[in-house]
Design a protein around this motif. Structure first.
Motif: not given
Ligand code: NOJ
Length: 712
Positions: A48, A64, A95, A139, A153, A192-193, A236, A239, A271-272, A303, A409, A477
Motif C-alpha cells: 500500500n 490515510i 489500518d 479500516f 486475507r 470491509k470489504h 469500504m 475490489f 478501497d485503495w 481512496m 498488519w 493482502e
Molecule cells: C487496501 C486493502 O484492501 C484495505 O483493506 C485497506 O484498508 C486499504 N488498502 C488501505 O490501506
C-alpha cells in the motif's frame, strides 16, 4: 459574527442541520475535495505504499495517516483549519487491524477465542491508542466470510462463518466507536470489504467472484447487515467483481441494499484504487467513466484513485453526475466528521507515548487474548501439559521469531516488545526443566546445515518442541498461495526431529489454515498459536506447562489436503449423501470448524425447552447444562446450530446461530442458554433478502445433542 452564529460551527445544533448549512456554503470544488482521500506519512505495508503527498490541498476530505505521534496530523490539520475558506477538519484514517501499538493476535486467531467481550475490549484498546495518536477512523473490521485458505486475507477475517463474522464485527463496531464517537477515546469503524471479496476465485486476490443472489444474501451480506445495525459509521467498497458488476460500481449492493433497504446513512469509501480498477475490470472505458460509475453506484469517497478530484467537475458540468448525488456523498462525509466531534476538537492533544501505549490493562487484554485464541489440535496420551523435570529441546524458525509473530498488519507494533517463544519457554520452566534451543532452519530456503545438531539434541531431549509456520508477510493482502503446506525445509526439520526424538510437540504460527496432515500424524501434540501479536511467547509457554488451559476452537476448517479446498462446514446437502466422496482419499477435513481440545473434559446434559411446537414471532429459551468432568477448571465454548431438513429454498446442512464461552470449574455444572427468536433463527432469506418462516420441522444441534421443533 461569533462562531456560534454560523450554524455549522454551533455544537448545540443537530448534526443534520449543521451538515446542510455547511454544504450550502460550499463551492463545487470544495465539495469535490471533501470526497477524496490521499495519504500522509509513510506506510509500513509494502503493498500500500503511496506516494507521500507533499502539497496536500487544505480542502482535502480525508488522509490515510501513518505516524504514531499526532504532531504531523496537527500540522496538517492546522493547514486545513486555517488555510481553507470554510475550515473543515480533515478525517484521518489508518489500518488499525488488530491493535495500534499493543498488538493483539490476528483477527482469525481472535475469532478462535470465541470470547466476544474480550475482543471488544481489545478494540477499545486500539481505539484509545489510535485516537490519542491522531487517528479518527480505522479500516476495520474485515467481515468477509472467508472459506478458501489460499486467499491470504483469511488472516484478517473472523473465518468461514457468517454469524461469527457478524458477531465479532458488531463487537468491533462497539469497541471502536464506544458510546459516543466524539469522545477522545473512540474512533469510527469501517466495515470491509463490501461485499463478497472473500469469494475470490481459487483463493486469488482481486479476482472475479461468482456469487449468486441467494449466496449474497445467505452468506456475504449478513455480517454487513448486522454491523450496520450495530451503528457502524462507514463501509469500504471492495475490489472484487460480483458476478459481472464490480462491487465498487454495484448499484444493487451499494445503494438498493445498503441505503434503501438497510437505511445506512454513513460514509462509503472505496478501497485503495478500487475506482480506477473498474477500468482493469472492463467496466469503465477510462478513469473518468470509472469515477462516474462509482459515485453514481454509491461510492462516496475515492481512496487514492484520483478519479473524483480529476474528473468530477467535468462530470457534473456534463450532467453525468447530478448535484444531488454529489451533495449526498459530501453530506455523508461531513456527517462522520461532525459525529467524531472534529469541528469542536480538530487537533489531537499531544501526550507521552507511555501514557498512550501498552498501558497495563491493554497489555493484560492482549495477553489474555493470545492465550484464549490458541487451539490445541492434538494431545495424544496427554503428553501436554509437560511434566516437570524434563529435558526439553526447542527448535524451528518460529522459536526465535519476533516480527513474524505480528502477522500481516502490525500497525505500530514494535519488534522489541514481542515475546520470543524460546525465551518464554525457558522462563516458564526455569529450574523445573532443562531447556535447550537450536533454530534448526529458516522459514524457507535450503540451508539444512544445523540438522545434524538438531538430531543429536533431539536424542538428548525427552521432548522436542518444534515451532514452525509462516512468515507474517505470507498472508494478508496480495498474498494468495497455491500451496499452503509448510515449506519443504520446515517439513524436513520435522522429519529430522521425528527420526530421533522420543516425543514431538508441534507449535504452529501461521496466518491461515495450512495443510499439515503428515506433520500432525508425526506429532504427539499440536498447538495452533496463529500469529499471536506481542504476547504469544508466554501464552504458548503457559499452555505447555499447564498454567493455561487451552480454550480456542477453530473459526475456519483445516483441510486434509489442498484438493479439498474450498471446504467448510456450512455446505448444502448433497444429492447423494452416500456417494460423491473422493475416491483417492477422505472427504473429511483434517480439523473441522469449532474443533479444539482442552486439558479438561465436558459432558453435555439434556437440553431443556418449554415447548417443541413454535410459530413465527415466538421467542423462547433452550438451556443446556454442561458439567466439567475433568480434573481442572476450563473454559468451554458452546456452539448452537440450526438445521432445516427441507424447504422452498435449500439451506446449509447446519448454520451457527449462537455461541457462548464460559468458565466451568472442575466438577461444576453450568447452564448455557440459547435465546431463540423464531424469525431470526429459524427463518431465512430469499434471493432478494426477504425473510420468511416456513412451517415444518427444524432441528437445533448443540454438542452431541439434538432437539426437534415443529413450526406451526
Ligand atoms: C487496501 C486493502 O484492501 C484495505 O483493506 C485497506 O484498508 C486499504 N488498502 C488501505 O490501506
Amino acid at each position: 459574527m461569533k462562531p456560534n452564529d454560523v450554524l455549522y460551527k454551533n455544537p448545540s445544533i443537530p448534526i443534520d442541520i449543521r451538515v446542510n448549512d455547511l454544504l450550502s456554503r460550499m463551492t463545487l470544488k470544495e465539495k469535490i475535495m471533501q470526497i477524496n482521500q490521499y495519504t500522509l506519512g509513510t506506510n509500513n505495508i509494502e503493498n500500500n505504499k503511496g506516494v507521500e503527498v507533499k502539497q496536500i490541498p487544505a480542502e482535502i476530505g480525508s488522509l490515510i495517516y501513518f505516524p504514531t505521534d499526532p504532531e504531523l496530523r496537527n500540522r496538517m490539520q492546522r493547514h486545513a483549519m486555517n488555510d481553507s475558506r470554510l475550515g473543515i477538519p480533515i478525517l484521518f484514517g489508518y489500518d488499525c487491524i488488530h491493535g495500534f501499538r499493543t498488538i493483539f493476535p490476528i483477527p482469525l486467531a481472535q475469532a478462535c477465542s470465541w470470547n466476544v467481550p474480550l475482543f471488544e475490549k481489545g478494540c477499545r484498546v486500539a481505539a484509545q491508542e489510535c485516537r490519542m495518536s491522531g487517528v479518527d477512523w480505522t479500516f476495520s473490521p474485515m467481515i468477509d466470510v472467508s472459506r478458501d485458505p489460499r486467499w491470504g486475507r483469511v488472516a484478517e477475517s473472523f473465518g468461514e462463518d457468517p454469524y461469527a463474522n457478524a458477531t465479532f464485527g458488531s463487537a468491533a463496531v462497539r469497541g471502536y466507536q464506544g458510546r459516543n464517537m466524539s469522545d477522545s477515546l473512540s474512533i469510527a469503524a469501517c466495515l470491509k470489504h463490501y461485499v463478497g471479496y472473500g469469494a475470490s476465485e481459487a483463493g486469488r486476490d482481486y479476482v472475479y467472484t461468482e456469487i449468486s443472489r441467494q449466496s449474497l444474501w445467505d452468506t456475504y451480506l449478513p455480517p454487513f447487515e448486522k454491523c450496520v445495525q450495530a451503528g457502524a459509521a462507514t463501509l469500504m467498497s471492495s475490489f472484487n467483481n460480483i458476478s459481472g458488476i464490480p462491487s465498487s460500481a454495484n448499484h444493487y449492493t451499494l445503494t438498493e441494499v445498503l441505503r434503501k433497504k438497510w437505511g445506512f446513512r454513513g460514509l462509503m469509501v472505496s478501497d485503495w484504487g478500487a475506482v480506477e480498477q473498474l477500468v482493469h475490470q472492463n467496466m469503465a472505458r477510462d478513469l473518468k467513466e470509472a469515477g462516474q460509475l462509482a459515485l453514481n453506484a454509491g461510492v462516496d469517497m475515492d481512496m487514492m484513485s484520483h478519479a473524483y478530484d480529476t474528473y468530477l467537475e467535468t462530470l457534473v458540468d456534463e450532467g453525468k453526475i447530478s448535484t444531488s448525488t454529489l451533495d449526498e456523498a459530501v453530506r455523508r462525509t461531513l456527517r462522520v466528521k461532525f459525529q467524531l466531534g472534529l469541528f469542536e476538537h480538530p487537533y489531537t492533544p499531544v501526550s507521552k507515548a507511555e501514557d498512550r501505549f501498552l498501558r497495563p490493562q491493554s497489555v493484560a487484554a492482549a495477553r489474555q487474548m493470545a492465550a484464549e485464541s490458541m487451539v490445541l489440535l492434538k494431545n495424544e496420551h496427554q503428553v501436554l501439559p509437560l511434566k516437570q523435570g524434563l529435558k526439553i529441546l526447542v527448535t524451528g524458525p518460529v522459536a526465535d521469531a519476533t516480527h513474524d509473530l505480528l502477522g500481516c498488519w502490525w500497525g505500530h507494533g514494535e519488534d522489541g516488545d514481542i515475546e520470543k517463544l524460546n525465551e518464554s519457554i525457558q522462563k516458564e520452566f526455569g529450574s523445573q526443566a532443562e531447556v535447550r534451543y537450536i533454530k534448526g532452519c529458516d522459514f524457507d530456503g535450503t540451508d539444512e546445515r544445523q540438522f545434524k545438531q538438531v538430531e543429536k539434541l533431539s536424542r538428548w531431549a525427552d521432548i522436542v518442541i518444534t515451532c514452525v509456520g509462516e512468515k507474517g508477510s505470507w498472508s494478508g493482502e496480495n498474498n494468495s498461495h497455491a500451496d499452503i503446506a509448510l515449506p519443504t525445509i520446515q517439513r524436513h526439520l520435522i522429519q529430522c526431529v521425528k527420526a530421533s526424538a522420543k516425543q514431538l510437540v508441534l507449535v504452529l504460527a501461521n496466518g491461515r489454515p495450512m495443510i499439515i496432515t503428515d506433520e500432525v500424524a508425526m506429532a504427539d501434540a499440536v498447538i495452533e498459536m496463529w500469529q499471536p501479536g506481542l504476547y504469544g511467547g508466554s501464552a504458548v509457554a503457559g499452555i505447555l506447562s499447564g498454567r493455561i488451559n487451552p480454550s480456542g476452537r477453530l473459526a475456519m476448517t483445516f483441510p486434509y489436503s489442498q484438493g479439498q479446498i474450498p471446504i467448510y462446514y456450512g455446505r448444502r446437502h448433497s444429492a447423494r449423501p452416500h456417494q460423491g466422496f473422493y475416491k483417492d482419499q477422505t472427504s473429511e477435513p483434517l480439523y473441522p470448524f469449532g474443533y479444539g481440545l482442552s486439558y479438561t473434559t465436558f459432558a453435555y446434559g439434556e437440553p431443556k425447552t418449554a415447548s417443541h411446537e413454535v410459530k413465527a414471532g415466538d421467542k423462547f429459551d433452550v438451556i443446556i447444562p454442561i458439567t466439567n468432568t475433568g480434573q481442572r477448571d476450563g473454559l468451554e465454548t458452546v456452539f448452537w446450530y440450526v438445521s432445516d431438513p427441507y424447504g422452498k429454498i435449500t439451506r446449509p446442512a447446519q448454520e451457527l446461530k449462537h455461541f457462548e464461552k464460559k468458565l466451568i470449574k472442575k466438577g461444576e455444572t453450568v447452564d448455557f442458554v440459547f435465546h431463540v427468536n423464531v424469525n431470526r433463527d429459524f427463518g431465512y432469506v430469499d434471493s432478494e433478502g426477504k425473510r420468511f418462516v416456513e412451517p415444518g420441522d427444524i432441528m437445533i444441534f448443540v454438542g452431541d445433542k439434538k432437539l426437534k421443533f415443529t413450526i406451526k
